[in-house]
Design a protein around this motif. Sequence first.
Motif, PDB file in Angstrom:
ATOM      1  N   TYR A 136     -16.745  47.614  53.656  1.00 29.76           N
ATOM      2  CA  TYR A 136     -15.816  48.225  54.618  1.00 29.76           C
ATOM      3  C   TYR A 136     -14.526  48.539  53.873  1.00 29.76           C
ATOM      4  O   TYR A 136     -13.667  47.671  53.665  1.00 29.76           O
ATOM      5  CB  TYR A 136     -15.550  47.258  55.772  1.00 29.76           C
ATOM      6  N   HIS A 137     -14.377  49.810  53.460  1.00 25.62           N
ATOM      7  CA  HIS A 137     -13.260  50.173  52.583  1.00 25.62           C
ATOM      8  C   HIS A 137     -13.032  51.682  52.673  1.00 25.62           C
ATOM      9  O   HIS A 137     -13.996  52.450  52.687  1.00 25.62           O
ATOM     10  CB  HIS A 137     -13.598  49.774  51.143  1.00 25.62           C
ATOM     11  N   PRO A 138     -11.782  52.134  52.724  1.00 19.09           N
ATOM     12  CA  PRO A 138     -11.522  53.576  52.871  1.00 19.09           C
ATOM     13  C   PRO A 138     -11.962  54.410  51.675  1.00 19.09           C
ATOM     14  O   PRO A 138     -12.208  55.612  51.826  1.00 19.09           O
ATOM     15  CB  PRO A 138      -9.998  53.645  53.051  1.00 19.09           C
ATOM     16  N   ASN A 139     -12.086  53.795  50.496  1.00 18.11           N
ATOM     17  CA  ASN A 139     -12.440  54.543  49.281  1.00 18.11           C
ATOM     18  C   ASN A 139     -13.894  54.384  48.873  1.00 18.11           C
ATOM     19  O   ASN A 139     -14.277  54.775  47.763  1.00 18.11           O
ATOM     20  CB  ASN A 139     -11.536  54.121  48.125  1.00 18.11           C
ATOM     21  N   ILE A 140     -14.699  53.819  49.788  1.00 14.71           N
ATOM     22  CA  ILE A 140     -16.135  53.639  49.545  1.00 14.71           C
ATOM     23  C   ILE A 140     -16.896  54.193  50.749  1.00 14.71           C
ATOM     24  O   ILE A 140     -16.632  53.790  51.882  1.00 14.71           O
ATOM     25  CB  ILE A 140     -16.488  52.160  49.325  1.00 14.71           C
ATOM     26  N   GLY A 141     -17.820  55.109  50.497  1.00 15.70           N
ATOM     27  CA  GLY A 141     -18.554  55.727  51.591  1.00 15.70           C
ATOM     28  C   GLY A 141     -19.508  54.755  52.267  1.00 15.70           C
ATOM     29  O   GLY A 141     -19.888  53.732  51.700  1.00 15.70           O
ATOM     30  N   ARG A 142     -19.932  55.094  53.463  1.00 12.91           N
ATOM     31  CA  ARG A 142     -20.898  54.258  54.181  1.00 12.91           C
ATOM     32  C   ARG A 142     -22.233  54.178  53.416  1.00 12.91           C
ATOM     33  O   ARG A 142     -22.992  53.232  53.604  1.00 12.91           O
ATOM     34  CB  ARG A 142     -21.149  54.811  55.586  1.00 12.91           C
ATOM     35  N   ASP A 143     -22.475  55.193  52.568  1.00 14.75           N
ATOM     36  CA  ASP A 143     -23.677  55.187  51.739  1.00 14.75           C
ATOM     37  C   ASP A 143     -23.438  54.516  50.382  1.00 14.75           C
ATOM     38  O   ASP A 143     -24.328  54.498  49.528  1.00 14.75           O
ATOM     39  CB  ASP A 143     -24.176  56.616  51.510  1.00 14.75           C
ATOM     40  N   GLY A 144     -22.237  53.958  50.180  1.00 12.65           N
ATOM     41  CA  GLY A 144     -21.918  53.260  48.939  1.00 12.65           C
ATOM     42  C   GLY A 144     -21.261  54.120  47.880  1.00 12.65           C
ATOM     43  O   GLY A 144     -20.856  53.613  46.821  1.00 12.65           O
ATOM     44  N   ARG A 145     -21.142  55.408  48.133  1.00 17.88           N
ATOM     45  CA  ARG A 145     -20.597  56.320  47.127  1.00 17.88           C
ATOM     46  C   ARG A 145     -19.136  56.026  46.815  1.00 17.88           C
ATOM     47  O   ARG A 145     -18.338  55.731  47.692  1.00 17.88           O
ATOM     48  CB  ARG A 145     -20.742  57.768  47.612  1.00 17.88           C
TER      49      ARG A 145
END
Length: 232
Positions: A136-145
């Motif tokens: 859960y982070h603004p700089n990490i996509g929900r797909d992990g990117r």
Amino acid sequence: MDSSSWSKLPRELMELIFRRSMNTKDLGRCSLVCTTWRLLIGKSSLATDIWGKNFSLLRTANTGATKRIVWDYKNFQIETFKGCKAELVDSLFHWEAIMIGPKDTPYADGVFLLKIYLSPGHSFQHPKVKFLTKVYHPNIGRDGRVCVEKSWCPSLTIFQLLLVIYARFSNPEPDDPIDCEIAQMYKTQRIQYDENARDWTKKYATASQESAIDWSRFLKNNKILEPTKLVD
């Protein structure tokens, strides 16, 4: 390496690379093998890490990219910082890394796995980095990117790139987000953001995640409560 030492190369390695049975006359065609052998196997500590991973890493020519990647990998083992480690998976171009969430953050003691894919154009082309663990982070996509294009330059090492990513656990950049919804939460409801990040860390960032690498020793050294072997 002179021609007399070529015969010391494992015959099965030579046959795998050239895709046919070898005879003594073929030894004169082994410049690729000899160059790569000297580059990889000639460095004892590095040879222990790389040798046995997969012969596919020796199928690529001894280009500037492979030289740079070998140099990067060797130096990562020397420079590695507490809380992060990287290993080769099945070739020089495919790495896996592990990070332990920093103290005093909502990600504290979480176990985060990443895949790193390097291109044949490395280091002039940026790596592709993806978290296998949900974060859960603004700089990490929900797909992990993870977007590393803006951070990358040819002089940057993989060690330095992972330092940049690791630092974002403590200092997110909500004005340059991948996930705008989480970025907005971070800026307007920080308490709720921290709670959500802690919940995801507890739920997903565990020591029992599937991995191509056995990280149990690393987890134990970092005093993680579940120093059990990660299985496929």
